[in-house]
Design a protein around this motif. Structure first.
Motif, PDB file in Angstrom:
ATOM      1  N   GLU A   1       0.850  -1.190   0.000  1.00  0.00           N
ATOM      2  CA  GLU A   1       0.000   0.000   0.000  1.00  0.00           C
ATOM      3  C   GLU A   1       0.888   1.243   0.000  1.00  0.00           C
ATOM      4  N   LEU A   2       0.687   2.105  -1.004  1.00  0.00           N
ATOM      5  CA  LEU A   2       1.455   3.339  -1.126  1.00  0.00           C
ATOM      6  C   LEU A   2       0.553   4.533  -0.850  1.00  0.00           C
ATOM      7  N   THR A   3       1.106   5.532  -0.164  1.00  0.00           N
ATOM      8  CA  THR A   3       0.389   6.769   0.127  1.00  0.00           C
ATOM      9  C   THR A   3       1.235   7.944  -0.328  1.00  0.00           C
ATOM     10  N   ALA A   4       0.632   8.819  -1.110  1.00  0.00           N
ATOM     11  CA  ALA A   4       1.311  10.024  -1.592  1.00  0.00           C
ATOM     12  C   ALA A   4       0.620  11.243  -0.999  1.00  0.00           C
ATOM     13  N   THR A   5       1.400  12.141  -0.371  1.00  0.00           N
ATOM     14  CA  THR A   5       0.856  13.349   0.230  1.00  0.00           C
ATOM     15  C   THR A   5       1.792  14.515  -0.068  1.00  0.00           C
ATOM     16  N   GLY A   6       1.311  15.704   0.206  1.00  0.00           N
ATOM     17  CA  GLY A   6       2.149  16.885   0.054  1.00  0.00           C
ATOM     18  C   GLY A   6       2.315  17.359  -1.366  1.00  0.00           C
ATOM     19  N   GLY A   7       1.585  16.809  -2.298  1.00  0.00           N
ATOM     20  CA  GLY A   7       1.688  17.229  -3.697  1.00  0.00           C
ATOM     21  C   GLY A   7       0.387  16.976  -4.418  1.00  0.00           C
ATOM     22  N   GLU A   8       0.381  17.248  -5.706  1.00  0.00           N
ATOM     23  CA  GLU A   8      -0.808  17.036  -6.530  1.00  0.00           C
ATOM     24  C   GLU A   8      -0.410  16.405  -7.853  1.00  0.00           C
ATOM     25  N   GLY A   9      -1.294  15.538  -8.365  1.00  0.00           N
ATOM     26  CA  GLY A   9      -1.040  14.935  -9.663  1.00  0.00           C
ATOM     27  C   GLY A   9      -0.455  13.548  -9.561  1.00  0.00           C
ATOM     28  N   PRO A  10      -0.224  12.910 -10.686  1.00  0.00           N
ATOM     29  CA  PRO A  10       0.313  11.539 -10.701  1.00  0.00           C
ATOM     30  C   PRO A  10       1.788  11.498 -10.311  1.00  0.00           C
ATOM     31  N   VAL A  11       2.140  10.484  -9.554  1.00  0.00           N
ATOM     32  CA  VAL A  11       3.538  10.232  -9.191  1.00  0.00           C
ATOM     33  C   VAL A  11       3.845   8.772  -9.485  1.00  0.00           C
ATOM     34  N   SER A  12       5.058   8.503  -9.888  1.00  0.00           N
ATOM     35  CA  SER A  12       5.470   7.143 -10.249  1.00  0.00           C
ATOM     36  C   SER A  12       6.662   6.721  -9.406  1.00  0.00           C
ATOM     37  N   THR A  13       6.741   5.435  -9.160  1.00  0.00           N
ATOM     38  CA  THR A  13       7.872   4.867  -8.445  1.00  0.00           C
ATOM     39  C   THR A  13       7.959   3.383  -8.801  1.00  0.00           C
ATOM     40  N   ALA A  14       8.998   2.747  -8.353  1.00  0.00           N
ATOM     41  CA  ALA A  14       9.191   1.308  -8.583  1.00  0.00           C
ATOM     42  C   ALA A  14       9.138   0.581  -7.245  1.00  0.00           C
ATOM     43  N   ILE A  15       8.368  -0.498  -7.197  1.00  0.00           N
ATOM     44  CA  ILE A  15       8.299  -1.358  -6.011  1.00  0.00           C
ATOM     45  C   ILE A  15       9.204  -2.556  -6.239  1.00  0.00           C
ATOM     46  N   ARG A  16      10.085  -2.790  -5.303  1.00  0.00           N
ATOM     47  CA  ARG A  16      10.969  -3.957  -5.367  1.00  0.00           C
ATOM     48  C   ARG A  16      10.722  -4.810  -4.131  1.00  0.00           C
ATOM     49  N   CYS A  17      10.438  -6.094  -4.336  1.00  0.00           N
ATOM     50  CA  CYS A  17      10.202  -7.024  -3.231  1.00  0.00           C
ATOM     51  C   CYS A  17      11.383  -7.972  -3.106  1.00  0.00           C
ATOM     52  N   VAL A  18      11.912  -8.053  -1.912  1.00  0.00           N
ATOM     53  CA  VAL A  18      13.054  -8.919  -1.619  1.00  0.00           C
ATOM     54  C   VAL A  18      12.580  -9.998  -0.665  1.00  0.00           C
ATOM     55  N   GLN A  19      12.802 -11.256  -1.042  1.00  0.00           N
ATOM     56  CA  GLN A  19      12.374 -12.397  -0.247  1.00  0.00           C
ATOM     57  C   GLN A  19      13.583 -13.250   0.102  1.00  0.00           C
ATOM     58  N   ASN A  20      13.815 -13.393   1.405  1.00  0.00           N
ATOM     59  CA  ASN A  20      14.949 -14.191   1.887  1.00  0.00           C
ATOM     60  C   ASN A  20      16.272 -13.756   1.263  1.00  0.00           C
ATOM     61  N   GLY A  21      16.448 -12.443   1.159  1.00  0.00           N
ATOM     62  CA  GLY A  21      17.711 -11.892   0.689  1.00  0.00           C
ATOM     63  C   GLY A  21      17.851 -11.786  -0.815  1.00  0.00           C
ATOM     64  N   LYS A  22      16.838 -12.210  -1.598  1.00  0.00           N
ATOM     65  CA  LYS A  22      16.924 -12.157  -3.055  1.00  0.00           C
ATOM     66  C   LYS A  22      15.755 -11.356  -3.615  1.00  0.00           C
ATOM     67  N   THR A  23      16.030 -10.579  -4.635  1.00  0.00           N
ATOM     68  CA  THR A  23      14.966  -9.822  -5.291  1.00  0.00           C
ATOM     69  C   THR A  23      13.998 -10.786  -5.965  1.00  0.00           C
ATOM     70  N   ALA A  24      12.738 -10.753  -5.526  1.00  0.00           N
ATOM     71  CA  ALA A  24      11.749 -11.704  -6.025  1.00  0.00           C
ATOM     72  C   ALA A  24      10.790 -11.092  -7.030  1.00  0.00           C
TER      73      ALA A  24
END
Length: 687
Positions: A249-272
């Protein structure tokens, strides 16, 4: 009102008499000069004489005022208004409330708050008693400590804490302190970003601060922010070889309009997994990410996003456990009644079995203990002895799972009295389908037992027909499957920390055709897996600073109990025994990450500690909104761009006027010198 900070210097006002004495003793005395004749002298005009006397009088006044202004400048005059906190002859109680919550580190204003607190100490006079209060839940404050101790405490806490700021309680403690002692004036100086989530509601405002008010020091930085405010497992039963679905769950505050980012999930020390996402600010959006199957046992995972100005909320941890070996106790009327359930569970994974099955017939089950099993399945088990009924209820209350499947040989009256009445509060009645049979009615597709079955299309494969069933309508519980007539077919009852899954129809052909359907084996498999792995009960978790609590068998209390922090530090724990269960409580979770809790060499549980999601909300109070929260307090806002010491000295003691007075003295002396020089020049011309 005009006061002087250096009253002793006023003794020099006696010097004001010097110009007067010089004027009196330096007056010219008329002398007698003998002349032979006066016919060559002009008559002295009376107007010129009056002008001369007036000039001398003006010079006297200018010199007197100049001396007075010079002496007054050294006496440090102050103009004290109605908002000033203390004068020379009064005492001041000043409480400093310093916000150390994580949000104050956004764009680096915490260092400004820290320097502001040090400047407040520098502005304190000899008549000031100062106390320091922190916003985090640990700090009760350093009341009336000396300036050196307060300064040292501020410098030692040079980083914001990951604990959630609690400005309301901190202000209440400060208000109590300033009102508790004798003082002519009182003040509270609040240094904070005034995040609304840290001060959501006004505390008791009946305690009014007399002869004082609240001073705000609030950096003007308002950064835009995107942070992870939630991360966990989607509703599912974990199983070896099955992918793991997590939500971020991502929350964006303090600005207006679309924002983009990358989600990276690491499982047991490895990027999954990695995913590019977009959301609209301000707003919150939830994303599902599928991870590869985890290993048996405890798995550690975290999700993180691209760095921004507030990095503390860019990562969030979650721990989950994939069942290693579920111990199942199968109890039936005889060995034949257990063949189908045992085959359904054994055939699930013949290479690497997930279940350890112990089958017991009714003739041998009187002395069987439920302890040591993760799930108990009663299949057409005729009746429970009073001791067994009590032990089974205790087993469920302590977190165990019981699955009940009726049959022709059950003693329904005995079950009602000893088991179902204490569990559900009602008696079960045997019913027959009025039109020959019932089929499947409503299905709870969101239940963890059902969700994977729809994914594999087990339920629609063969129509279920129920001819006889036990009616427990009206009993509290959650219907997982219902019959077409509305009666429950599979209902979940919860009691204590455990649960009981009750099938209303049996496996005998007189009850239903359930064993002949393709849904029987996966449904029983999912029920045992759900109950034996703890169902949808999540792993322990907490916000930074909160306590972690877990439980286990009472025998574990004799083993070495410890917790390992994310930084590798070992913390010794002591178990508390209550109701035949051991409870462990871990405090001091100031770091975010995964905490491992051990009983001896065995890993008892993993707990995820994360930043409080409220710290990610960049929404702030201002002076006006804070005044509405504290209507009984006088609130002043300090300009963070101006020197703190000068502002507080002016507020406490009034506005110092020594510079203005000294400038006035110099101007008077300049005018005096100009007039005196003009008079000399006139004399010379006259001569």
């Amino acid at each position: 009102m005009l006061n002087f900070l250096n009253i002793a210097a006023l003794a020099a006002l006696a010097g004001v008499a010097v110009p007067l004495l010089i004027h009196l003793f330096a007056r010219r005395k008329a002398g007698t000069i003998l002349f032979s004749s006066l016919k060559f002298f002009r008559a002295i005009e009376s107007q010129a004489i009056r002008r001369l006397k007036m000039t001398e009088l003006i010079l006297l006044v200018l010199r007197t005022l100049a001396v007075f202004c010079i002496v007054s400048a050294f006496a440090r005059p102050v103009l004290k208004g109605p908002g000033s906190a203390a004068g020379r002859n009064g005492s001041l109680r000043s409480a400093i409330v310093l916000d150390r919550s994580a949000s104050t580190d956004a764009a680096g204003p915490y260092s400004r708050l820290q320097q502001g607190a040090l400047s407040i100490l520098n502005a304190a006079g000899e008549d000031t008693r100062t106390a320091l209060f922190w916003s985090d839940t640990l700090g009760a404050g350093l009341s009336a400590a000396d300036a050196a101790s307060l300064r040292r405490s501020i410098l030692e806490h040079d980083d914001p804490t990951l604990r959630r700021g609690a400005l309301g309680p901190a202000l209440q403690r400060a208000l109590t302190w300033v009102n508790s002692g004798r003082a002519a004036e009182r003040e509270i100086v609040l240094l904070s970003d005034l995040q609304r989530t840290n001060l959501p509601l006004a505390p008791d405002t009946a305690a009014v601060m007399k002869n004082g008010g609240l001073v705000l020091f609030q950096p003007g930085i308002r950064p835009a922010n995107i942070g992870i405010t939630g991360c966990g497992l989607e509703k599912q039963i974990l199983h070896p070889g099955r992918s793991v679905a997590v939500y971020v769950e991502l929350t964006a505050t303090g600005g207006e309009g679309p924002v983009s980012t990358a989600i990276r999930c690491v499982q047991n020390g490895k990027t999954a997994a990695r995913r590019l996402v977009t959301l609209t600010a301000p707003g919150t959006r939830r994303f599902r990410i599928d991870l590869p199957a985890g290993t048996r046992g405890w798995n550690r995972c975290f999700a993180e996003i691209d760095p921004d100005r507030f990095e503390q909320d860019n990562r969030r941890y979650v721990a989950y456990r994939v069942p290693e070996l579920i111990r199942v106790l199968l109890m039936g009327a005889d060995k034949e009644s257990l063949v189908l359930p045992e085959l359904a569970l054994s055939a699930s994974d013949p290479v690497e079995p997930l279940f350890s099955i112990h089958a017991v017939a009714f003739a041998d089950g009187a002395g069987t203990s439920f302890r040591g099993f993760d799930c108990v399945v009663l299949v057409d088990y005729p009746r429970l002895t009073p001791v067994q009924a009590d032990e089974l209820q205790e087993y469920i209350e302590k977190g165990g799972t019981c699955i009940f499947i009726p049959g022709n040989r059950i003693d329904l009256k005995s079950y009602d009295e000893r088991f179902f009445l204490p569990l559900t509060g009602i008696r079960l009645r045997l019913q027959r389908a009025p039109e020959g049979y019932h089929s499947v009615g409503r299905i709870d597709r969101d239940h963890p037992i059902i969700t994977p079955m729809f994914e594999h299309e087990y339920l629609p494969a063969y129509p279920l027909r129920v001819y006889a069933y036990l009616d427990f309508s009206g009993a509290p519980g959650r219907d997982i499957l219902s019959l077409s007539g509305g009666a429950p077919f599979l209902r979940e009852f919860s009691k204590g920390g455990g649960r009981c899954l009750v099938f209303s129809s049996g496996l005998d052909a007189a009850w239903s055709n359930l064993p002949l359907t393709t849904v029987f084996a996966p449904l029983l498999f999912q029920c045992v897996l759900y109950g034996g792995s703890g169902g949808d009960v999540p792993a322990p978790s907490a916000a930074a600073g909160e306590a972690i609590t877990c439980s286990g068998e009472v025998s574990l209390v004799r083993r070495e109990l410890r917790a390992v922090t994310p930084g590798g530090e070992t913390i010794r724990l002591t178990g508390a025994v209550e109701h035949d269960m051991m409870t462990l409580t871990l405090t001091g979770t100031d770091d975010t990450g995964i905490y491992d809790i051990f009983a001896g060499d065995s890993l008892l549980t993993c707990a995820a500690v994360n930043l409080d999601p409220d710290e990610s909300v960049m929404d702030f109070h201002d002076k006006e909104s804070l005044q509405r929260l504290y209507p009984s307090l006088t609130i002043d806002s300090m300009d963070p761009a101006k020197p703190v010491e000068a502002y507080l000295r002016g507020k406490r003691y009034g506005r110092e006027l020594w510079r203005e007075v000294l400038i006035a003295a110099l101007l008077l002396l300049g005018v005096e010198m100009g007039i005196a020089a003009g008079r000399v020049l006139t004399k010379q011309r006259s001569s």
